[in-house]
Design a protein around this motif. Structure first.
Motif, short mmCIF file in Angstrom:
data_model
loop_
_atom_site.label_atom_id
_atom_site.label_comp_id
_atom_site.label_asym_id
_atom_site.label_seq_id
_atom_site.Cartn_x
_atom_site.Cartn_y
_atom_site.Cartn_z
N THR A 184 12.67 47.59 35.72
CA THR A 184 12.66 48.61 34.66
C THR A 184 13.97 49.39 34.66
N ARG A 185 14.45 49.74 35.86
CA ARG A 185 15.73 50.45 35.95
C ARG A 185 16.87 49.61 35.38
N GLN A 186 16.89 48.32 35.72
CA GLN A 186 17.94 47.44 35.22
C GLN A 186 17.87 47.31 33.70
N GLU A 187 16.64 47.18 33.18
CA GLU A 187 16.48 47.10 31.72
C GLU A 187 16.96 48.37 31.05
N ARG A 188 16.66 49.54 31.68
CA ARG A 188 17.09 50.81 31.12
C ARG A 188 18.61 50.93 31.13
N ARG A 189 19.23 50.50 32.25
CA ARG A 189 20.69 50.57 32.34
C ARG A 189 21.35 49.66 31.30
N MET A 190 20.77 48.46 31.12
CA MET A 190 21.32 47.53 30.14
C MET A 190 21.18 48.09 28.72
N LYS A 191 20.03 48.72 28.46
CA LYS A 191 19.81 49.31 27.14
C LYS A 191 20.79 50.46 26.89
N GLU A 192 20.99 51.31 27.90
CA GLU A 192 21.93 52.42 27.76
C GLU A 192 23.35 51.92 27.55
N ALA A 193 23.72 50.85 28.27
CA ALA A 193 25.06 50.28 28.12
C ALA A 193 25.24 49.70 26.72
N ARG A 194 24.20 49.04 26.21
CA ARG A 194 24.27 48.46 24.87
C ARG A 194 24.40 49.55 23.81
N ILE A 195 23.65 50.66 23.98
CA ILE A 195 23.73 51.77 23.03
C ILE A 195 25.11 52.40 23.06
N ARG A 196 25.66 52.57 24.27
CA ARG A 196 27.01 53.15 24.37
C ARG A 196 28.03 52.26 23.68
N LYS A 197 27.89 50.94 23.87
CA LYS A 197 28.82 49.99 23.25
C LYS A 197 28.71 50.04 21.73
N GLU A 198 27.44 50.07 21.23
CA GLU A 198 27.23 50.11 19.78
C GLU A 198 27.78 51.41 19.19
N ASN A 199 27.56 52.51 19.87
CA ASN A 199 28.08 53.80 19.40
C ASN A 199 29.60 53.81 19.39
N HIS A 200 30.20 53.17 20.42
CA HIS A 200 31.66 53.12 20.49
C HIS A 200 32.23 52.30 19.33
N LEU A 201 31.56 51.16 19.02
CA LEU A 201 32.03 50.33 17.92
C LEU A 201 31.90 51.07 16.59
N LYS A 202 30.78 51.78 16.41
CA LYS A 202 30.60 52.56 15.18
C LYS A 202 31.66 53.64 15.06
N TYR A 203 32.00 54.27 16.20
CA TYR A 203 33.03 55.32 16.19
C TYR A 203 34.37 54.73 15.77
N LYS A 204 34.73 53.54 16.29
CA LYS A 204 36.01 52.91 15.94
C LYS A 204 36.05 52.54 14.45
N GLU A 205 34.90 52.08 13.93
CA GLU A 205 34.84 51.72 12.51
C GLU A 205 35.03 52.95 11.63
N ASN A 206 34.41 54.07 12.03
CA ASN A 206 34.54 55.30 11.25
C ASN A 206 35.96 55.82 11.29
N ILE A 207 36.65 55.65 12.42
CA ILE A 207 38.06 56.08 12.53
C ILE A 207 38.93 55.28 11.57
N LYS A 208 38.67 53.95 11.52
CA LYS A 208 39.46 53.10 10.63
C LYS A 208 39.27 53.50 9.16
N LYS A 209 38.02 53.82 8.82
CA LYS A 209 37.73 54.21 7.43
C LYS A 209 38.47 55.49 7.07
N VAL A 210 38.53 56.41 8.01
CA VAL A 210 39.21 57.68 7.76
C VAL A 210 40.70 57.47 7.58
N GLU A 211 41.26 56.55 8.41
CA GLU A 211 42.71 56.26 8.32
C GLU A 211 43.02 55.57 7.01
#
Length: 466
Positions: free
Chosen positions: A439-466
């Motif tokens: 369960t801990r490993q699944e939670r860590r993997m889920k948190e890592a995936r969410i952080r990665k997805e949020n980071h990608l969304k942030y980069k996309e929003n930066i490009k749109k602004v530029e």
């Protein structure tokens, strides 16, 4: 003979639903009561049954902690109007003994999953004005109590406009619910992290069919909660445990604001607190894997909650060292080493001990931990001399639960049967910690995936602004 049977409504507390049937069946067996089911019990908080004698109703209610109260059922219907029509047609000979001028009365209104104001309750009472009640009203201590119940299902946050069922009858007896509060752990002298809830302790004592004069054993006694329940029902109680510090109240206190144990904390102090000291035989420090009882010593019942290796360690005396010898001069002060006492071995020893030391007809009642997705009755502990008579589940989490098992000894064992267990028991402790790590490993993997997805969304929003 059939004319003596009357219909009753058993009204239960809406908790520990799975345990109702096992408790009631045990008490019927204990008191040799004959009860007929008019409907097969379901999840509703009531049963419709028949008894040949009202004495049997009082006897059952005097011991049941699941039962809130019992009514002699005079009318039952799907609608209020139909209830009144049926009530008006009840034979006068049934009501007449309770509607005499010298008998005081009161009418109570109860609802399940819906709240009525006091005015609404009074309005409901007024609808029964046609009853030939002749005695005075007495709200505190009436000779006769009549009850009207409206049942709105079990979903409290979305009740229907009209009740599913309505009932009217004469109150006969109340269950033993007040004892749960009396034995509350909040006010008990000596408790620990795993002290058993009073209601469950009392249910276990009832399923063990404890009666006056019985000798009861808890081989994993802890702080003695099960002994308190068994003693209240007339048993003389004994307990054993390997934990010396717990039995001598030298462990860390369980209460949040308590910094150290009081000097007079003990299982005996608990018994004295409830005026049960005369039922207390003793508690002994003992490794259950090496029982020290005489071969011919027998108990009327064994009630216990073995450790699962989660909050309390599963240990027995032993050492991993080969040919370990303690010098004679060290024996007086020697503290024996302990090793792991696996769950499979605990239950093997428990059932073998019960087969040997229980009287024929006696019960062993114990908790057994399971993973819900893996559960199957074939995986429960068993013994050829013990018959499984009850099996109820208490859910602990999404994945785990524990089952309250009741075995009855049906015959004495042979020597070979003393060492027999017919099922492969899953090591709950090992799987529990493996599942937690997964369960801990699944939670860590889920948190890592969410952080990665949020980071990608942030980069996309930066490009749109530029």
């Amino acid at each position: 003979m059939n004319a003596t049977w009357r219909t009753y409504l058993l009204w239960f507390a809406q908790e520990h639903i799975e345990f109702r049937f096992a408790e009631i069946q045990s008490l019927l067996s204990l008191f040799n009561i004959d009860m007929r089911y008019l409907e097969r019990p379901k999840d509703e908080p009531y049963w419709i049954v028949q008894f040949a004698s009202e004495k049997d109703v009082h006897l059952l209610a005097s011991r049941s902690v699941s039962l809130r109260n019992c009514l002699e059922l005079w009318s039952r219907a799907k609608t209020v109007q139909n209830l009144h029509e049926k009530l008006k047609n009840v034979p006068p000979k049934i009501m007449a003994p309770y509607f005499r001028p010298e008998k005081s009365f009161k009418i109570e209104v109860e609802t399940f999953c819906r709240h009525f104001t006091q005015k609404e309750k009074i309005d409901k009472i007024e609808t029964f004005s046609y009853l030939p009640l002749e005695g005075p009203v007495n709200l505190k201590n009436p000779d006769v109590t009549l009850q009207y119940i409206e049942y709105y299902g079990t979903i409290s946050n979305n009740p229907p406009e009209l009740p599913y069922e309505v009932f009217f009858g004469r109150w006969v007896a109340s269950g033993l619910r007040q004892l749960i509060k009396k034995l509350s752990l909040k006010t008990r002298k000596f408790i620990g992290n795993t002290s058993m809830d009073p209601q469950l302790s009392l249910l276990m004592a009832n399923q063990a069919k404890v009666k006056e004069g019985d000798i009861i054993l808890d081989p994993f006694v802890g702080t003695g909660s099960l002994l308190v329940a068994a003693a209240h029902f007339g048993g003389y109680v004994l307990g054993t445990d390997i934990d010396y510090l717990m039995l001598h109240a030298r462990t860390r206190p369980s209460r949040i604001n308590q910094k150290r144990r009081e000097t007079d904390e003990s299982i005996k102090a608990n018994m004295k607190q409830y005026n049960l000291e005369h039922r207390y035989l003793d508690v002994l420090v003992n490794d259950f894997s090496v029982p020290f009882w005489r071969d011919d010593f027998q108990f009327d019942a064994i009630i216990t909650d073995p450790p699962y290796g989660i909050r309390e360690a599963t240990e027995k005396i032993g050492t991993a060292k080969e040919n370990c010898i303690i010098k004679e001069e060290h024996l007086p002060t020697h503290i024996p080493a302990k090793i792991e006492y696996g769950i499979s071995n605990i239950y093997k020893d428990l059932l073998a001990f019960s087969a040997k030391h229980l009287k024929v007809g006696g019960c062993v009642v114990c908790w057994f931990p399971v993973f819900r997705e893996d559960y199957h009755e074939s995986g429960l502990p068993s013994h050829p001399c013990l018959k499984l008579t009850a099996n109820s589940e208490q859910v602990l989490s999404k994945k785990t639960s524990r089952r309250l098992l009741t075995f009855e000894k049906i015959r004495p064992p042979s020597q070979e049967e003393l060492d027999t267990i017919h099922s492969q028991i899953t090591d709950f402790r090992e799987k529990y910690y493996t599942a937690r790590e997964e369960t801990r490993q699944e939670r860590r993997m889920k948190e890592a995936r969410i952080r990665k997805e949020n980071h990608l969304k942030y980069k996309e929003n930066i490009k749109k602004v530029e």
